[in-house]
Design a protein around this motif. Sequence first.
Motif, PDB file in Angstrom:
ATOM      1  N   TYR A  40       4.292   3.840   3.437  1.00 16.58           N
ATOM      2  CA  TYR A  40       4.059   2.631   2.657  1.00 16.58           C
ATOM      3  C   TYR A  40       4.277   1.392   3.526  1.00 16.58           C
ATOM      4  CZ  TYR A  40       9.143   2.321   2.544  1.00 16.58           C
ATOM      5  OH  TYR A  40      10.457   2.237   2.915  1.00 16.58           O
ATOM      6  N   TYR A  73       4.139  -3.369   3.013  1.00 15.72           N
ATOM      7  CA  TYR A  73       3.795  -4.506   2.164  1.00 15.72           C
ATOM      8  C   TYR A  73       3.628  -5.760   3.009  1.00 15.72           C
ATOM      9  CZ  TYR A  73       8.960  -4.614   2.121  1.00 15.72           C
ATOM     10  OH  TYR A  73      10.291  -4.598   2.472  1.00 15.72           O
ATOM     11  N   SER A  89       4.465  10.911   2.725  1.00 14.68           N
ATOM     12  CA  SER A  89       3.875   9.638   2.320  1.00 14.68           C
ATOM     13  C   SER A  89       4.284   8.544   3.303  1.00 14.68           C
ATOM     14  CB  SER A  89       4.308   9.249   0.901  1.00 14.68           C
ATOM     15  OG  SER A  89       5.716   9.057   0.844  1.00 14.68           O
ATOM     16  N   TYR A 105       0.845  -1.192   0.000  1.00 15.33           N
ATOM     17  CA  TYR A 105       0.000   0.000   0.000  1.00 15.33           C
ATOM     18  C   TYR A 105       0.881   1.243   0.000  1.00 15.33           C
ATOM     19  CZ  TYR A 105       0.927   1.481   4.810  1.00 15.33           C
ATOM     20  OH  TYR A 105       1.530   1.959   5.942  1.00 15.33           O
ATOM     21  N   TYR A 106       0.304   2.325  -0.484  1.00 12.58           N
ATOM     22  CA  TYR A 106       0.960   3.636  -0.466  1.00 12.58           C
ATOM     23  C   TYR A 106      -0.047   4.639   0.074  1.00 12.58           C
ATOM     24  CZ  TYR A 106       2.871   8.075  -2.145  1.00 12.58           C
ATOM     25  OH  TYR A 106       3.340   9.358  -2.233  1.00 12.58           O
ATOM     26  N   ASP A 145       6.969   0.929   6.715  1.00  3.97           N
ATOM     27  CA  ASP A 145       7.856   2.043   6.424  1.00  3.97           C
ATOM     28  C   ASP A 145       8.730   2.310   7.653  1.00  3.97           C
ATOM     29  OD1 ASP A 145       9.037   4.470   5.931  1.00  3.97           O
ATOM     30  OD2 ASP A 145       7.223   5.455   5.253  1.00  3.97           O
TER      31      ASP A 145
END
Length: 433
Positions: A286, A288, A284, A257-258, A317
Amino acid sequence: MLGLALSCAGQAKAAAPFDPDALGMTGDWGGVRNELIEKGYTFTLDYVGELGYNAHGGYNQDKTARWSGQFTLGAQLDLQKVLGWQDATFKLAITEREGRNISNDRISDPRAPMYSSNQEVWGRGQTWRLTQMWISQSYFDQALNVKFGRFGEGEDFNSFPCDFQNLALCGSQMGNWAGSNIWYNWPISQWAGRVKYQLTPQVFMQVGVYEHNPSLLEDNNGFKLNMSGGEGLIMPVELVWTPTVNSLPGEYRVGAYYSSADATDVEKREAPGDLSSALVSHDSKYGYWLVAQQQVTRRNGDVNRGLSVFANVTVQDRETSQVGHFIQLGFTYKGVFDARPQDDLGFGVARISTNSRFRNNQKAINQANNLSDYNNPAYQPVQGNEYDAELYYGIHATRWLVIRPNVQYVRDPGGVSEVDDAWVLGVKLQSSF
């Protein structure tokens, strides 16, 4: 006479209240429930209740028990039957949570709360919420499916069953470790859209776009429909493979996801001991994941019974996440005893790892305040890894009632080694009315 005979036959088939084979505890409502389902209307009222008792260890060793529960009132409409809208479905769910959590009250140090929860149904506010309100439509012989409305990411992405009572072994794990204001699991919903395409009979890919709005977490915004307070978008993508190995089903998910919302760094890179300086903000975030589930045996030739194994990994992240990564392993066995073919046994273990950069910041805060004594109320406990394990046995008493007594073990609650390892006795009830 023929009409009377058919009417009597229909009433004979209708399950009475408390019938163990009925869809719900209230039975088939004199046949009305089955008639509604045939016309495309399915109405449900479900309840999940969880008991947690701190049998040994933890931060506060005074023995007590806590109860958490959730009601879910739902409706699902087959729009092809109701409106002639081919391959379309509408779903609505309203939830209400209540109770308290033994993890917060006894197991963990309040200065560094336990990462997981011994009662997964607790959290996100003990209040009423609009949890689902969406329409899905399929195209091209159901190869393409589009879904739009109000729902959470974990409903479609990084999804996982929720039979265990410990949160680290139940449901979409990305929502637990991405950060409380990033990925919203049940019962939170937000405006969202999801597109899924069936690449082959065993492989599909899906992408989604979700509103990022922290105000939805507030108790008084359970039914908020406007987008005020929005801070960005969350965009997950996932590839799912559902193979059959030796005629036994499996499911494998890999995704990421971002988030376009701003996120705060977990460590001060410059002057870490300067408490007056603010943490750096990033534009931002992120993460996974990988999820694997596979049935590996069948019992007495019955594919509905046997051993299944599972694993779940999430990576976050490193600059903006308190939890760096998460690992989960375990198994379930359905139909251990021939006399109880529907009962299931489950065991799982999970490790929740604190991001080393977050831990460095905790150490810097203590050094800046000249604190080294864990027993000092102002001391910031330094968090490492938390380990959670659970063993349960699921008693499928009826079609509408499952009782799962369980034993849970928590090593280093909240990743704090100074807190005694804890044993928790639990019972999870899942019922439909």
